[in-house]
Motif scaffolding. Structure first.
Motif, PDB file in Angstrom:
ATOM      1  N   TYR A  18       0.821  -1.201   0.000  1.00 20.06           N
ATOM      2  CA  TYR A  18       0.000   0.000   0.000  1.00 20.06           C
ATOM      3  C   TYR A  18       0.862   1.262   0.000  1.00 20.06           C
ATOM      4  O   TYR A  18       1.675   1.457   0.897  1.00 20.06           O
ATOM      5  N   MET A  68      -2.093   6.978   1.249  1.00 21.39           N
ATOM      6  CA  MET A  68      -3.469   7.117   0.762  1.00 21.39           C
ATOM      7  C   MET A  68      -3.653   8.218  -0.282  1.00 21.39           C
ATOM      8  O   MET A  68      -4.275   8.000  -1.323  1.00 21.39           O
ATOM      9  N   THR A 111      -4.369  14.875  -4.954  1.00 20.90           N
ATOM     10  CA  THR A 111      -4.692  13.499  -4.594  1.00 20.90           C
ATOM     11  C   THR A 111      -4.615  12.614  -5.835  1.00 20.90           C
ATOM     12  O   THR A 111      -5.190  12.951  -6.878  1.00 20.90           O
ATOM     13  N   ARG A 123     -10.794  13.485   0.034  1.00 21.42           N
ATOM     14  CA  ARG A 123     -10.008  12.356   0.531  1.00 21.42           C
ATOM     15  C   ARG A 123     -10.802  11.482   1.495  1.00 21.42           C
ATOM     16  O   ARG A 123     -10.551  10.271   1.587  1.00 21.42           O
ATOM     17  N   GLN A 134     -10.680   7.571   0.389  1.00 21.43           N
ATOM     18  CA  GLN A 134     -10.056   6.508   1.171  1.00 21.43           C
ATOM     19  C   GLN A 134     -10.987   5.320   1.381  1.00 21.43           C
ATOM     20  O   GLN A 134     -10.524   4.196   1.592  1.00 21.43           O
ATOM     21  N   THR A 194      -6.303   3.684  -2.031  1.00 21.09           N
ATOM     22  CA  THR A 194      -5.120   4.192  -2.715  1.00 21.09           C
ATOM     23  C   THR A 194      -5.023   3.561  -4.100  1.00 21.09           C
ATOM     24  O   THR A 194      -5.907   2.808  -4.513  1.00 21.09           O
TER      25      THR A 194
END
Length: 389
Positions: free
Chosen positions: A58, A61, A90, A259, A263, A268
Motif C-alpha cells: 500500500y 493514501m 490526490t 479524501r 479513502q 489508494t
C-alpha cells in the motif's frame, strides 16, 4: 429477493454495447476511446523496475509524494497555479473515480448540479448516488463543419437556482472536442462571482489540444481555482487507459472532503504505476509532444473522411472527431451506429448517447464520434471500409 435499484434508468453503457457489437461483427472499433497501440517501452520498464525495487504494498493514501510533487510542478509551470502537494493534490483510480469522489464530497440530498450536454456518462450516476438532482443545459450545436459545439452562458445562468451546488465542466470536451476560450472564463467568472457554487473541471484531455492557445485550465484563474476540483488523467497522456491512474487538484478544504470519500472508495492507487509515472512525467516532452502526435492521426482520419460521404467536423482537441452522416442515412444516431457496425464493419459512438434522452430529436444531430487514437493501419483499414458506405 426484491431489490430497488438506486440507478433504475442506467443500463449497460454505450461504450460496452458498441465494443461488444464490434467484436461480434469483426468490426474495426473506432468507438471506445482507447489506443490500440502500446505505451512507451521506457514507461513499461519503469513499472517493472518499481516492482523489483519493492514498491508492491500500500502506498500513502493520497498518493506517493514524488508523483504529487511532479504534478504540482507541472501545473504551476503550465497554468501558473501552485497547489500544495501535501494538502491539495490526490492521486486517484482514474479520472472517473476522482469525479465520483468530488461529487460525493460536496453534493448533498436535494442539491442541484448543472450538467452540460452532451456529457460524459459518469457524471449523472454520481450525482444521483449522492442524492443530487442533475440539471441539464445543452450546448449549441455547430451550424457548419468549421464550427464546434459551444456553451451558451446565458443558459447556464438561467439554470442556476438557490439549490445549485455544483457546475460540471469538461474541456477539452468529450465527445465534441470543443475547447474553452478566455472569453468563456470571463463569462463563467461573472456568473458565479456572488454564489457558493463549486466547480468540477474534467480536464483529462489537457495535453491533446490542437489550437495555438493550448489548453486553458480553470486552475489558471485564481477566482475559479479557489472553488474548483481540477481533474486529469495519466491514461490519456501516456496511452495507459487500463492503468486507471488519475488525479485531482483542489483547495485544501475541498481536498480534505474529497479524501474522506477517496479513502473508502479505493483507499489508494497501485504503487508501481505511481512510481513509474512519477519518473516518466519528470520529462516534460512526454506530454508536450502529444499534440503533434495526435494531430497527424486526426488529419489522417479527417482527410480520409473527406473522400467519403461523411462530413467531418473541425476537431480542436481530444482524440475524437465528429462526422455528419446526413448524406448517407436519415436514421437516428444510435440506429445508424449499429447499422454501420453490422453492415460496414466500423464501430462508432452516437453523440446522442451523451444526452439524458438519446432518442429525443434534440439529442440527434446526425453526428457520430470517431476515435483516432489508433495505429495508422487501423485508421486506413477503417477508411477503406467507409469509402463504400
Amino acid at each position: 429477493m426484491h431489490l430497488t435499484s438506486k440507478l433504475p434508468e442506467i443500463g449497460t453503457t454505450i461504450f460496452t454495447v458498441m465494443s461488444k457489437m464490434a467484436a461480434d461483427h469483426q468490426a474495426i472499433n473506432l468507438g471506445q476511446g482507447f489506443p490500440d497501440f502500446d505505451p512507451d517501452p521506457k514507461l513499461i520498464n519503469m513499472v517493472s523496475e518499481a516492482m523489483k525495487n519493492g514498491h508492491n504494498q500500500y502506498p500513502f493514501m493520497p498518493g506517493i509524494e514524488p508523483l504529487r510533487d511532479v504534478i504540482a510542478d507541472k501545473v504551476n509551470t503550465l497554468y501558473g497555479h501552485q497547489y500544495n502537494k501535501d494538502t491539495e493534490i490526490t492521486i486517484t483510480s482514474g479520472a472517473t473515480q476522482a469525479i465520483m469522489a468530488a461529487i460525493m464530497a460536496v453534493v448533498h440530498a436535494g442539491d442541484e448540479v448543472i450538467v452540460v450536454e452532451p456529457s460524459y456518462d459518469s457524471y449523472v450516476p454520481a450525482i444521483r448516488l449522492s442524492g443530487g438532482i442533475p440539471v441539464f443545459v445543452q450546448m449549441i450545436p455547430p451550424e457548419n463543419q468549421d464550427q464546434a459545439f459551444r456553451i451558451d452562458w446565458n443558459m447556464i445562468a438561467d439554470a442556476i437556482t438557490e439549490k445549485t451546488k455544483l457546475l460540471i465542466l469538461n474541456f477539452p470536451h468529450n465527445p465534441t472536442g470543443a475547447v474553452l476560450t478566455a472569453s468563456d472564463f470571463d463569462a463563467l467568472e461573472e456568473i458565479i462571482e456572488n454564489t457558493n457554487i463549486f466547480l468540477l473541471s474534467d480536464e483529462v484531455y489537457e495535453h491533446i489540444v490542437f489550437e495555438p492557445q493550448g489548453h486553458l485550465s480553470l486552475s489558471s484563474r485564481e477566482s475559479l481555482a479557489k472553488r474548483t476540483f481540477v481533474i486529469s488523467s495519466f491514461g490519456k497522456t501516456t496511452h495507459t487507459t487500463g492503468w486507471k491512474v488519475g488525479y485531482c487538484c483542489a483547495p485544501a478544504n475541498m481536498t480534505t472532503e474529497l479524501r474522506k470519500v477517496h479513502q473508502f472508495m479505493v483507499f489508494t492507487v497501485p504503487s508501481p504505476f505511481q512510481h513509474a509515472l512519477a519518473h516518466y512525467t519528470k520529462d516534460a516532452s512526454t506530454y508536450e509532444n502529444l499534440p503533434d502526435f495526435y494531430r497527424e492521426k486526426r488529419n489522417r482520419l479527417y482527410e480520409g473522411l473527406l473522400k467519403t460521404r461523411f462530413k467531418p467536423y473541425v476537431c480542436p482537441s481530444t482524440f475524437f472527431l465528429l462526422a455528419d452522416y446526413s448524406e448517407i442515412s436519415d436514421l437516428n444516431e444510435a440506429k445508424f451506429s449499429q447499422w454501420l457496425t453490422k453492415t460496414h464493419g466500423v464501430a462508432v459512438i452516437p453523440v446522442s448517447a451523451f444526452y439524458k434522452d438519446p432518442d429525443d430529436p434534440l439529442s440527434n444531430h446526425q453526428l457520430v464520434r470517431f476515435c483516432f487514437a489508433k495505429k495508422n493501419e487501423t485508421l486506413d483499414m477503417a477508411l477503406e471500409r467507409l469509402s463504400s458506405v
